[in-house]
Design an enzyme around this catalytic site. Structure first.
Site: not given
Ligand code: 3HC
Length: 292
Positions: A118, A139, A151, A189
């Protein structure tokens, strides 16, 4: 390229979820762990999750058929003929680099390497192999069997056809892929972490209690979980690690860990997985908010 065999590195929460969705999608999956006991734990989670889907009637095949496509191993040689390797081991750049550079010599040259990290730079890990052009980020989100997003991360070295194969693979898993590039936090994130850190700062400044801030965001914005429930769910150690990587890169306060997050991590209170975080999970069905 045609992907038929999937290798997964790590059978923790994320690795077992990735293995599960790959097997459900029809791939033959080999999961590598250091010890049999980690495989047993991960496969027990897969069994539980598959049973839930079967109960709801959302599994297209009998559980045993899906399970038959899943294999656990403790020696990397068993992954040699995989078409794609998805890594979900500990978030430590040196450990990931060592693992990939070793696998690079064992696994067929055409195979795609992917990391579920991440926050660690995909470019840096890819550079530890002789195939940085065949390296991407994939991800996934926790819990992997339920969360639709993946992702798909491109580095400056990723070849176009490799990127498109990885994107198509994510789609075949029944996920919705989004395209992003190798910058700390990618899309989710980058936006989610400052929001969760702001919730901690709001609490530190006395804006509201932990359950009131959670309820405000849940009921006022329609989020499935409030920020503190989500922090405990993701893991405070994981979040703290991500803040360090993001702050190191951007040097902006919005990515910096608030003192309370750091102290909870120093105390070993990592959230749900350790039984205590912003809430106390002595009774998991009735979490009690902390007063810090
Ligand atoms: N497998 C199969 N079924 C599962 C499951 C699993 N692993 N986990 C939960 N379920 C089922 C439950 O049994 C339940 O079934 P039921 O409706 O028949 O009772 C159903 O899914 C819903 O679960 P719950 O009732 O426990 O709770 P929710 O309705 O709140 O849904 C949730 C759970 C999907 C996790 C939801 O709360 C949610 O979307 N939360 C936000 C999660 C999130 O934001 N994740 C991303 C975190 S960030 C991240 O991962 C990135 C990393 O890099 C940090």
């Amino acid at each position: 390229m045609q992907i038929k065999k999937v290798g997964v590195l790590g059978c923790g929460l994320m690795g077992s979820g990735i293995a599960q969705v790959s097997a459900v999608a029809g791939y033959d999956v080999t999961v590598l762990e250091q010890e049999q006991k980690f495989l047993d734990k991960g496969f027990a989670g897969i069994d539980k999750s598959l049973a839930k889907f079967a109960e709801k009637g959302t599994l297209k095949e009998p559980v045993e058929k899906v399970r038959g496509r899943l294999k656990g191993v403790t020696t990397p040689q068993a992954l040699a003929d995989c078409d794609i390797i998805v890594e979900a081991i500990i978030e430590n750049v040196e450990v990931k680099k060592k693992m990939f550079s070793e696998l690079d010599t064992l696994i067929k040259k055409e195979a795609i390497f992917a990391s579920n990290t991440s926050s660690i730079s995909i470019t840096e890990v890819a550079a530890s192999t002789r195939r940085p052009d065949r390296f991407v980020g994939l991800h996934f989100f926790n819990p992997v069997p339920l969360m639709k997003l993946v992702e798909v991360v491109r580095t400056i070295a990723t070849a176009d056809d490799v990127y498109e194969s990885a994107y198509a693979f994510a789609k075949k898993l029944g996920k919705v892929p989004v395209r992003t590039s190798d910058k700390p936090g990618f899309i989710v994130n980058r936006l989610l972490v400052p929001y969760m850190l702001d919730a901690i700062r709001a609490y530190e400044e006395g804006v509201g209690s932990i359950p009131d801030i959670d309820n405000a965001m849940k009921l006022g914005c329609g989020y499935p979980m409030g920020p503190f429930t989500l922090l405990d769910f993701v893991g405070l150690d994981t979040t703290y690690y991500i803040t360090q990587v993001m702050f190191e890169e951007f040097r902006e306060r919005r990515f910096a860990s608030p003192p309370l997050l750091k102290r909870l991590v120093m105390a070993g209170w990592y959230g749900r997985k350790s039984g205590k975080g912003f809430y106390d999970y002595a009774d998991p069905n009735n979490p009690v908010p902390g007063k810090y």
